[in-house]
Design an enzyme around this catalytic site. Structure first.
Site, PDB file in Angstrom:
ATOM      1  N   CYS A   1      -9.389 -50.177 -58.611  1.00 54.43           N
ATOM      2  CA  CYS A   1      -9.893 -49.842 -59.946  1.00 54.43           C
ATOM      3  C   CYS A   1     -10.014 -51.104 -60.802  1.00 54.43           C
ATOM      4  CB  CYS A   1      -8.940 -48.865 -60.631  1.00 54.43           C
ATOM      5  SG  CYS A   1      -9.063 -47.236 -59.929  1.00 54.43           S
TER       6      CYS A   1
ATOM      7  N   ASN B   1     -11.527 -46.772 -50.685  1.00 52.93           N
ATOM      8  CA  ASN B   1     -11.914 -45.965 -51.841  1.00 52.93           C
ATOM      9  C   ASN B   1     -13.436 -45.687 -51.781  1.00 52.93           C
ATOM     10  OD1 ASN B   1     -11.817 -44.791 -54.518  1.00 52.93           O
ATOM     11  ND2 ASN B   1      -9.953 -45.986 -54.833  1.00 52.93           N
TER      12      ASN B   1
ATOM     13  N   GLY C   1     -12.587 -41.951 -45.482  1.00 51.92           N
ATOM     14  CA  GLY C   1     -13.979 -42.013 -45.904  1.00 51.92           C
ATOM     15  C   GLY C   1     -14.822 -41.078 -45.063  1.00 51.92           C
ATOM     16  N   GLY C   2     -15.218 -39.963 -45.673  1.00 53.80           N
ATOM     17  CA  GLY C   2     -16.156 -39.064 -45.008  1.00 53.80           C
ATOM     18  C   GLY C   2     -15.574 -38.228 -43.891  1.00 53.80           C
TER      19      GLY C   2
HETATM   20  C1  LIG Z   1     -13.023 -36.304 -57.262  1.00 53.10           C
HETATM   21  C2  LIG Z   1     -12.386 -37.527 -56.661  1.00 53.10           C
HETATM   22  C3  LIG Z   1     -11.269 -38.099 -57.264  1.00 53.10           C
HETATM   23  C4  LIG Z   1     -10.667 -39.231 -56.711  1.00 53.10           C
HETATM   24  N1  LIG Z   1      -9.560 -39.769 -57.305  1.00 53.10           N
HETATM   25  C5  LIG Z   1      -8.951 -40.829 -56.716  1.00 53.10           C
HETATM   26  C6  LIG Z   1      -7.742 -41.346 -57.257  1.00 53.10           C
HETATM   27  O1  LIG Z   1      -7.182 -40.848 -58.235  1.00 53.10           O
HETATM   28  N2  LIG Z   1      -7.198 -42.433 -56.651  1.00 53.10           N
HETATM   29  C7  LIG Z   1      -7.739 -43.016 -55.526  1.00 53.10           C
HETATM   30  O2  LIG Z   1      -7.189 -43.990 -55.006  1.00 53.10           O
HETATM   31  N3  LIG Z   1      -8.871 -42.518 -54.983  1.00 53.10           N
HETATM   32  C8  LIG Z   1      -9.473 -41.447 -55.544  1.00 53.10           C
HETATM   33  N4  LIG Z   1     -10.597 -40.920 -54.965  1.00 53.10           N
HETATM   34  C9  LIG Z   1     -11.133 -41.516 -53.726  1.00 53.10           C
HETATM   35  C10 LIG Z   1     -10.609 -40.758 -52.503  1.00 53.10           C
HETATM   36  O3  LIG Z   1      -9.204 -40.828 -52.426  1.00 53.10           O
HETATM   37  C11 LIG Z   1     -11.206 -41.334 -51.205  1.00 53.10           C
HETATM   38  O4  LIG Z   1     -10.855 -42.683 -51.107  1.00 53.10           O
HETATM   39  C12 LIG Z   1     -12.726 -41.218 -51.169  1.00 53.10           C
HETATM   40  O5  LIG Z   1     -13.163 -40.036 -51.752  1.00 53.10           O
HETATM   41  C13 LIG Z   1     -13.257 -41.321 -49.731  1.00 53.10           C
HETATM   42  O6  LIG Z   1     -12.788 -40.232 -48.950  1.00 53.10           O
HETATM   43  P1  LIG Z   1     -13.659 -38.890 -48.696  1.00 53.10           P
HETATM   44  O7  LIG Z   1     -15.030 -39.337 -48.275  1.00 53.10           O
HETATM   45  O8  LIG Z   1     -12.906 -38.153 -47.636  1.00 53.10           O
HETATM   46  O9  LIG Z   1     -13.687 -38.156 -49.987  1.00 53.10           O
HETATM   47  C14 LIG Z   1     -11.206 -39.797 -55.515  1.00 53.10           C
HETATM   48  C15 LIG Z   1     -12.332 -39.199 -54.909  1.00 53.10           C
HETATM   49  C16 LIG Z   1     -12.916 -38.077 -55.463  1.00 53.10           C
HETATM   50  C17 LIG Z   1     -14.113 -37.476 -54.754  1.00 53.10           C
END
Ligand SMILES: Cc1cc2nc3c(=O)[nH]c(=O)nc-3n(C[C@H](O)[C@H](O)[C@H](O)COP(=O)(O)O)c2cc1C
Length: 313
Positions: A127, A189, A240-241
Site C-alpha cells: 500500500c 496483491n 492471485g486468481g
Molecule cells: C475486495 C478486496 C479487498 C482486499 N483487501 C485487501 C486487504 O485489506 N489487504 C491486502 O493485503 N490485500 C487485500 N486484497 C487483495 C487480496 O488479498 C489478494 O491479494 C488479491 O485479491 C489477489 O487474489 P484473488 O485474485 O484471489 O482475489 C483485497 C482484494 C479484494 C478483491
C-alpha cells in the site's frame, strides 16, 4: 488418506489453503466451517481509524474484479479487543494483516499485535506510504529492506511479507524482503488497473484506479510466484486468481507450499473448501501421500540457450 499438512513460514498448517486478506471475515463462518481452513488471514488493519476510499469501491470486469477499498479500518485497539477473540474461537492459526504509512508507525503496530492468539503477522507492504512519495514500500528493494528490518525488530512472530505485482523488480524486492527478515512471502496483491462506464463516461471506481484480482491475474501472478520461488530460500505463498484446486495446484507445482483464495469466495463462499477437497482428490489420483510432495514438482523444459531464457524472464 492424504496428509494435507504443510510447513509454511514458521507455521504448521493442517492444509495449504487460507483466505486472502480483505476477502474474508468471521461472518463467512455462517456459510462454511472455517475450522477446515489451513489458516485465517484478517483484513489489513492500520494503526488508527480510516474511512477508506470514495465509492463505488468495487466494479466487475470481464474476468475479474476491480477494487479500491482503501483499507477502511477501526484501528488496532478495536481489532485487539473485539476481533481476536472471535477469530481465536475458530481454532486455526490466525494471521493478522497489517499496514501503516510510515516505517515507525508500521513497527509500532507490529509490536502492538504481537500478542497471544496471533500465529503470524502478514505485512501488507503493497500500500502507498508517505515516506516514499506515495509509492508502496514493496515497489523498490531499498524501501522493502528498510521496512522489513524495522518490522523484524518489532516481533518474534513469523513475519510474512505481501508483495505488490506493480513493481518491475519482483525478484529484487523478494530478496530484499528475505534479507530484511521475512519468514515467507505472499505473492501477491492486486494489479493496478481501471475501467470506464460508457453510459456515464466516468471511471467505474470512485478512486479512478484500483486493483484487479480474480482469474484475469492468475497467469501473471503465477509467473511472479515462480520467479520469487527461484530468487529466495523462504516459502512463497501463492495468491492471485485462485478459484479452483487446479489453480492452486499450479501454484504448488511452481513451488508454493500454500495458497490464498480471495475474489473466488465472493462468487462462491465454499470456494476454499472446494480447493482443499480438490487438492486431496488430485493427490489420491496421483498416488501422492503427502501434499508436500507436489510442492515444486514442476517439470521444466531444458533450455540450452541462456540468452533466450533471460529474454523470456
Ligand atoms: C475486495 C478486496 C479487498 C482486499 N483487501 C485487501 C486487504 O485489506 N489487504 C491486502 O493485503 N490485500 C487485500 N486484497 C487483495 C487480496 O488479498 C489478494 O491479494 C488479491 O485479491 C489477489 O487474489 P484473488 O485474485 O484471489 O482475489 C483485497 C482484494 C479484494 C478483491
Amino acid at each position: 488418506m492424504v496428509d494435507l499438512s504443510i510447513d509454511c513460514g514458521g507455521l504448521r498448517l493442517a492444509n495449504p489453503v487460507m483466505p486472502a486478506a480483505g476477502t474474508f471475515g468471521h461472518e463467512l463462518g455462517q456459510a462454511i466451517p472455517l475450522s477446515r481452513l489451513g489458516a485465517l488471514v484478517t483484513k489489513t488493519i492500520t494503526p488508527g481509524k480510516r474511512l477508506g476510499n470514495p465509492t463505488p469501491r468495487v466494479a466487475e470486469d470481464a474476468s475479474g474484479m476491480l477494487n479500491s477499498i482503501g483499507i477502511p479500518s477501526k484501528g488496532a485497539e478495536h481489532f485487539i479487543a473485539e476481533a481476536i477473540p472471535l477469530y481465536a474461537a475458530i481454532g486455526v492459526p490466525l494471521v493478522v494483516s497489517l499496514s501503516a504509512d510510515t516505517v515507525p508507525g508500521f513497527a509500532d503496530l507490529c509490536r502492538a499485535v504481537s500478542i497471544p492468539g496471533i500465529a503470524a503477522v502478514e505485512v501488507n507492504i503493497s500500500c502507498p506510504n508517505i515516506e516514499d512519495d506515495g509509492r508502496a514500500f514493496a515497489m523498490r528493494p531499498e524501501t522493502t529492506l528498510r521496512v522489513m528490518e524495522a518490522l523484524r525488530a518489532a516481533t518474534d512472530l513469523p513475519l510474512w511479507a505481501k508483495l505488490t505485482p506493480n513493481t518491475g523488480e519482483i525478484r529484487e524486492v523478494a530478496r530484499a524482503a528475505e534479507d530484511g527478515g521475512a519468514d515467507a512471502l505472499v505473492v501477491a496483491n492486486t494489479i493496478l488497473a481501471m475501467s470506464v462506464d460508457l453510459a456515464s463516461r466516468r471511471p467505474t471506481l470512485g478512486n479512478v484506479m484500483g486493483g484487479l484480482s480474480g482469474p484475469a491475474v492468475k497467469p501473471i501472478i503465477l509467473r511472479m510466484a515462480y520467479q520469487c520461488v527461484r530468487s529466495v530460500d523462504i516459502p512463497v505463498i501463492g495468491c492471485g486468481g485462485i478459484a479452483t484446486a487446479d489453480d492452486a495446484l499450479e501454484y504448488m507445482l511452481v513451488g508454493c507450499p500454500a495458497v490464498q483464495v480471495g475474489t473466488a469466495t465472493f462468487l462462491h463462499p465454499g470456494a476454499m473448501l472446494d480447493v482443499i477437497d480438490g487438492i486431496e482428490r488430485y493427490c489420491e489420483a496421483h498416488g501422492v501421500l503427502s501434499v508436500g510432495e507436489i510442492v515444486g514438482g514442476l517439470r521444466e523444459p531444458v533450455i540450452s540457450d541462456g540468452a533466450a531464457w533471460e529474454a523470456s524472464t
